[in-house]
Design a protein around this motif. Structure first.
Motif, short mmCIF file in Angstrom:
data_model
loop_
_atom_site.label_atom_id
_atom_site.label_comp_id
_atom_site.label_asym_id
_atom_site.label_seq_id
_atom_site.Cartn_x
_atom_site.Cartn_y
_atom_site.Cartn_z
N ILE A 147 -15.51 -5.60 0.18
CA ILE A 147 -14.57 -5.57 -0.94
C ILE A 147 -15.30 -5.84 -2.26
O ILE A 147 -15.06 -5.17 -3.27
CB ILE A 147 -13.43 -6.58 -0.73
N VAL A 148 -16.20 -6.81 -2.24
CA VAL A 148 -16.98 -7.11 -3.45
C VAL A 148 -17.81 -5.89 -3.87
O VAL A 148 -18.03 -5.66 -5.06
CB VAL A 148 -17.88 -8.34 -3.22
N ASN A 149 -18.23 -5.09 -2.89
CA ASN A 149 -18.99 -3.87 -3.17
C ASN A 149 -18.09 -2.68 -3.46
O ASN A 149 -18.54 -1.53 -3.43
CB ASN A 149 -19.92 -3.56 -2.00
N ASN A 150 -16.80 -2.97 -3.72
CA ASN A 150 -15.82 -1.95 -4.15
C ASN A 150 -15.50 -0.91 -3.08
O ASN A 150 -15.07 0.20 -3.40
CB ASN A 150 -16.30 -1.24 -5.43
N GLU A 151 -15.67 -1.27 -1.81
CA GLU A 151 -15.24 -0.38 -0.75
C GLU A 151 -13.70 -0.43 -0.67
O GLU A 151 -13.11 -1.50 -0.82
CB GLU A 151 -15.87 -0.81 0.58
N LYS A 152 -13.09 0.70 -0.42
CA LYS A 152 -11.63 0.78 -0.41
C LYS A 152 -11.09 0.32 0.95
O LYS A 152 -10.98 1.10 1.89
CB LYS A 152 -11.17 2.20 -0.73
N LEU A 153 -10.77 -0.96 1.02
CA LEU A 153 -10.26 -1.56 2.24
C LEU A 153 -8.96 -2.28 1.94
O LEU A 153 -8.73 -2.77 0.84
CB LEU A 153 -11.28 -2.57 2.80
N GLY A 154 -8.09 -2.35 2.94
CA GLY A 154 -6.84 -3.07 2.78
C GLY A 154 -5.97 -2.46 1.70
O GLY A 154 -5.99 -1.26 1.43
N THR A 155 -5.19 -3.33 1.05
CA THR A 155 -4.30 -2.93 -0.04
C THR A 155 -4.77 -3.58 -1.32
O THR A 155 -4.96 -4.80 -1.38
CB THR A 155 -2.85 -3.34 0.25
N ARG A 156 -4.96 -2.77 -2.36
CA ARG A 156 -5.41 -3.28 -3.66
C ARG A 156 -4.25 -3.26 -4.64
O ARG A 156 -3.55 -2.26 -4.78
CB ARG A 156 -6.55 -2.42 -4.21
#
Length: 377
Positions: free
Chosen positions: A247-256
């Protein structure tokens, strides 16, 4: 003051137990590994952790107890030292020092205690120490409870002006319907910077693990609260591999959840909420010029104190003509400022016997006024 990115990570009981009954050392070690790696990249992290009650049950060998708050408080009192001992041991593997921070809602509702809490976080982060936060269950009554650590994490994110709040749970994110009830329910990847629609509120369900006190509804409420203060929020699955790092590396995971306002706007709203306070300070031309150039308000520029105020209050800052030029959050009370007004900052400690810092009002906690209206700090 802060320089780099800042993240609050909230981990729920179901993640810490890895879906089981006991706290999972492998899961907690992996959490420590991820956080240590992210912190090594210059990112500030604050960990908000559930699990004290689960740890208390484990220590007491799962006693049969009535379900009312004093018993939960007793379990939390027993479990909190166990939880912190485990965190201390596992983070030490990666050379990370930790500190325990226990809060109640009352701590963040009172402006003086709010400021004290924020300064404590800043001091810990400056020393490279990881704050581990939990609700102070042993003293919190219904009137001063957050009620769940999701809400606590959102309040902490607002307090420290976190860039991101990562809510780790036992689901992959927020679904359009409960996937345990509606097979094939779609995972919602992005919630834009607007009001959350009723359909999403209706889709949020409660916890079924029996271990935690949260659920998707509390996470949705926390996300809504945090993004209104300028924080980006993520709801993601806690046991997914390297979830925090990715997530810190801006991968699109979960709900933003996109933030609805900037941190600056959130700060201005907080300060303007104290505009009814009529007390403040008058400053000389040099200090007014320094503020306009991005400086903070130092004792040497203060020529007069008007009215009474306490540490943490919003105060008025007026120029020599009595014109209101700014509002700011004061680090000192009126009686303290009276004693060192016109002096240099390095004299504060010798005059008071203690110091809260060299500034009376830091530039980051100031809103400038123009013709009675506010403008950007």
């Amino acid at each position: 003051m802060r320089k780099g990115k800042r993240i609050v990570v909230k981990v729920g009981t179901s993640t810490l137990t890895d879906g089981g009954r006991r706290l999972s050392p492998p899961r907690m070690v992996d959490l420590a590994r991820q956080i240590a790696l992210v912190r090594s990249k210059g990112v500030d992290i604050i960990l908000v952790s559930s699990g004290a009650i689960a740890a208390g049950r484990e220590v007491l060998n799962y006693p049969e107890l009535p379900r009312f708050i004093p018993k939960k408080q007793m379990l939390a009192a027993v479990g909190q030292p166990r939880l912190m001992a485990m965190y201390t041991e596992y983070f030490a593997i990666y050379g990370q020092r930790v500190a325990q921070v226990l809060l109640t809602r009352a701590d963040l509702m009172d402006r003086k205690r709010y400021l004290n809490a924020r300064d404590t976080f800043e001091a810990l982060l400056l020393q490279g120490i990881l704050p581990i936060v939990n609700e102070n269950d042993t003293v919190a009554t219904e009137e001063i409870r957050f009620g769940d650590n999701d809400t606590l994490s959102a309040q902490v994110a607002a307090l420290v002006e976190a860039d991101d709040l990562i809510l780790l749970t036992d689901q992959a994110g927020l679904y359009e319907a409960d996937p345990r009830v509606v097979p094939g329910a779609r995972l919602i990847r992005e919630v834009p910077a607007e009001e959350i629609p009723d359909t999403l509120w209706e889709a949020a369900g409660g916890s079924r693990s029996g271990l935690g006190t949260g659920g998707m509804l509390t996470k949705l409420r926390a996300a809504d609260l945090a993004r209104r203060s300028g924080t980006t929020v993520w709801i993601a699955q806690g046991n997914e591999e390297d979830i925090i790092i990715r997530i810190v590396n801006n991968e699109k995971l979960g709900t933003r959840f996109a933030p609805m306002i900037s941190h600056l706007e959130g700060r201005k709203r907080y300060l303007l909420a104290g505009h009814q306070v009529q007390a403040g300070v008058w400053i000389d031309k040099g200090a007014a010029r320094a503020l306009s150039r991005g400086g903070s308000l130092l004792p040497v520029g203060i020529i007069r104190v008007e009215g009474e105020f306490e540490r943490g209050d919003t105060i008025r800052i007026l120029n020599e003509q009595g014109k209101l030029i700014a509002l700011g959050l004061t680090y000192y009370s009126s009686s303290e400022v009276q004693r060192f007004a016109g002096k240099h900052s390095d004299q504060i400690e010798s005059i008071l016997g203690y110091t809260f810092g060299e500034e009376v009002v830091h530039h980051n906690h100031m809103v400038f006024m123009r013709n009675g209206e506010h403008e950007s700090a």
